[in-house]
Design a protein around this motif. Structure first.
Motif, short mmCIF file in Angstrom:
data_model
loop_
_atom_site.label_atom_id
_atom_site.label_comp_id
_atom_site.label_asym_id
_atom_site.label_seq_id
_atom_site.Cartn_x
_atom_site.Cartn_y
_atom_site.Cartn_z
N UNK A 21 0.85 -1.20 0.00
CA UNK A 21 0.00 0.00 0.00
C UNK A 21 0.88 1.25 0.00
N UNK A 74 -2.26 5.31 1.93
CA UNK A 74 -3.22 4.23 2.19
C UNK A 74 -2.96 3.56 3.54
N UNK A 93 -4.51 6.01 5.87
CA UNK A 93 -5.96 6.05 5.67
C UNK A 93 -6.61 4.80 6.24
N UNK A 94 -5.93 3.67 6.09
CA UNK A 94 -6.46 2.41 6.62
C UNK A 94 -6.69 2.53 8.13
N UNK A 108 -9.61 4.83 8.89
CA UNK A 108 -10.95 4.37 8.49
C UNK A 108 -11.85 4.07 9.68
N UNK A 109 -11.27 3.82 10.85
CA UNK A 109 -12.13 3.52 12.02
C UNK A 109 -12.60 4.81 12.70
N UNK A 135 1.24 5.53 11.78
CA UNK A 135 -0.04 4.85 11.59
C UNK A 135 -0.69 4.54 12.94
N UNK A 148 -9.66 -1.14 0.74
CA UNK A 148 -8.36 -0.95 1.41
C UNK A 148 -8.19 -2.04 2.47
N UNK A 186 -4.43 -2.88 13.22
CA UNK A 186 -4.75 -1.54 12.73
C UNK A 186 -6.24 -1.22 12.94
#
Lengths: 251, 304
Positions: free
Chosen positions: A100, A104, A107-108, A111-112, A155, B182, B197
């Motif tokens: 990725x 990304x 962003x991953x 996403x939560x 991250x 993703x 994650x």
């Protein structure tokens, strides 16, 4: 537990963990980390340091005992739920998604979060890590070891964790890069995030930690201020099983 | 060489490509070759046939051909329900079989053997219910339209090709532009890290089953519409599907479609240049050559 005092940011009670139920690697560990504290977990190879933090993060089965995050029991929480509760974990290896892009990867993690907060949070993290911002479209697999570690930390920070656990972030890095990574970790801790660090690089870890615990054969053998630990002969014997000369060698 | 092989190959290849996308997605995320995937094609096609026939009984007008096509409204309406049913079947098989094996941390070979068992069971059930006699969505005859250059295609064939391309683009956009896409790419690369994650891996697995099943259903309906329906139609497509998935590179959706087209064209070319009896050998030869020369396929990433 005293009702007036805030609960520990992270705690374990008689924690028993391991890949196989019959072969526990972590054997009845009790330990606590106060809010905004930076604690390093030390110990010889095979002591169960990584297994302990992986069990807290939800990657290794817990067979007995409990784990708490800010007083809430997270022992049985699925791994992805622990992130939502504020626990971020950075594994030692394979801690980024190499196929990725940097964007990304971040962003991953974002996403939560609520959709309205995602872009702003990624922008905040890019401000902390401008090197990553400059290469946001690059494939993460093309980054150097130090950059990968920075991306993994970045991250983990996306979700504004209350506790950040890192498993040997200095592994495989040059001394200069280790210095940069640890200096960044100290900044993150100063900003109020509790950090638990598993490390083999004793000298560098003790330099930034408030407190150190030593794990030997899956059991907690020592717990004390980091500043005094380096010169403690009992600790040297426990940790290294050798003379002070041997300790220097380990450093 | 007759240019018609281009049309024939592309149409067969589009079917292979759609089926191979499901194979490649489940392979990349669940880490095993699901040999029951081709039975999802068969199930989807028969479910659409049953529903379409039922709709036709309820209202004969729904069977009247739509414009230049050989089928009426009953088929697209039935197809939507069949996709949902095929998705549910895939989820049910996962819940009853594969999910339990995953929970026990069963080895890959156990998963593969279980998929053979699931395939045999599904195939036999379909044969029991629908018999082995070939069935058809429609008995309408279609005239192939001239496309220029000596090539011809029926409206149904052209629709199937356009639909396949549209679905590939849609799945590619889903994977590259959405949060669930993703998450799917992350789980494909490192399942443990994805959980760390915050990715709900079990949800991703459910989405992959649903997506693969829906595409398999569409491919099955295409095969039924352009050829015929038989309980063994999926089984016969198994080798081309796996050849396409592996040639395209495990995990690559555009790769699976491109490879599907390559397999389809190679088969069509072989039929004309060598002989129809060699058609089934083509996918096998491609599969062996890819595994020997470029195991990660056209767009896959080499194993570390």
């Amino acid at each position: 537990m005293n009702a007036a005092a805030p609960p520990p940011a992270l705690a374990t009670r008689a924690l028993v963990a391991g890949y196989e139920r019959d072969l526990p690697i972590v054997r009845g560990v009790d330990f606590e980390v106060a809010p905004a504290e930076l604690v390093v977990i030390l110990g010889p190879n095979g002591a169960g340091k990584s297994t302990l933090v992986k069990a807290i993060a939800g990657l290794v089965p817990i067979h007995a005992g409990q784990a708490f995050l800010a007083g809430a029991d997270i022992t049985a929480s699925p791994v992805q739920e622990k992130v939502r509760h504020g626990l971020a974990f950075v594994p030692q290896t394979e801690n980024i998604f190499a196929t990725l892009t940097i964007q990304d990867n971040l962003q991953l993690a974002a996403d939560i979060l609520p959709r309205s907060e995602q872009a702003a949070r990624i922008a905040e993290v890019y401000e902390l890590f401008p090197d990553l911002a400059a290469r946001r479209s690059a494939c993460a697999g093309n980054l150097s070891g130090g950059q990968r570690q920075m991306l993994a930390v970045a991250r983990a920070l996306i979700v504004k964790p209350s506790v950040l656990i890192l498993d040997e972030p200095s592994a495989g890095l040059s001394p200069k890069i280790v210095g940069e990574v640890f200096s960044r970790l100290k900044e993150i801790n100063t900003a109020g995030i509790t950090i638990v660090l598993v490390e083999q690089n004793v000298k560098a870890a003790l330099a930034i930690a408030h407190r150190a615990v030593i794990l030997v054969e899956g059991e907690l053998r020592h717990d004390g201020p980091a500043a005094t630990l380096a010169d403690d002969p009992i600790v040297a014997q426990l940790y290294l099983g050798a003379t002070p000369a041997g300790r220097e060698e380990q450093r | 060489m007759n240019p018609q092989i281009l049309v024939d190959g592309l149409i067969a290849g589009a079917m292979y490509g759609l089926g191979a996308i499901g194979v490649t997605l489940t392979y990349s995320i669940l880490r095993f070759a699901n040999f029951a995937h081709s039975e999802l094609l068969t199930f989807g096609a028969y479910a659409a046939l049953a529903l379409s026939s039922a709709l036709g009984v309820l209202s004969a007008g729904l069977l009247a051909p739509l414009g230049p096509f050989s089928f009426g409204w009953s088929l697209p309406l039935a197809a939507i329900t069949a996709m949902a049913l095929t998705g549910l079947l895939a989820l049910a098989v996962d819940a009853v079989l594969f999910g339990r094996l995953r929970a026990r941390r069963s080895s890959i070979i156990v998963m593969v053997m279980a998929s053979f068992g699931a395939a045999l069971t599904l195939r036999s059930l379909l044969e029991f219910v629908f018999t082995s006699k070939p069935a058809y969505f429609t008995r309408e005859l279609q005239i192939a339209l001239p496309l220029g250059g000596g090539m011809r295609a029926t409206p149904d064939q052209l629709l199937a090709l356009v639909l396949a391309i549209a679905l590939v683009v849609a799945v590619h956009l889903l994977l590259t532009r959405t949060a669930i896409g993703r998450s799917m790419r992350a789980v494909s690369e490192n399942q443990a890290l994805a959980g760390v994650v915050g990715v709900d891996v079990r949800r991703v697995i459910r989405v992959v089953w649903l997506l693969g099943a829906v595409l398999a259903c569409v491919a099955g309906i295409m095969a039924g519409l352009l050829v015929q329906l038989r309980p063994y139609m999926g089984f016969d497509l198994l080798l081309p599907l796996f050849a396409a998935a592996i040639l395209g590179g495990i995990g690559s959706v555009p790769g699976a479609m491109l490879a599907g087209l390559i397999v389809g064209l190679a088969e069509a070319g072989t039929v004309q240049l060598v002989g129809a009896e060699w058609r089934t050998a083509v996918a096998f030869i491609i599969l062996v050559l890819v595994l020997l020369l470029r195991p990660h396929g056209l767009f896959g990433r080499p194993q570390a």
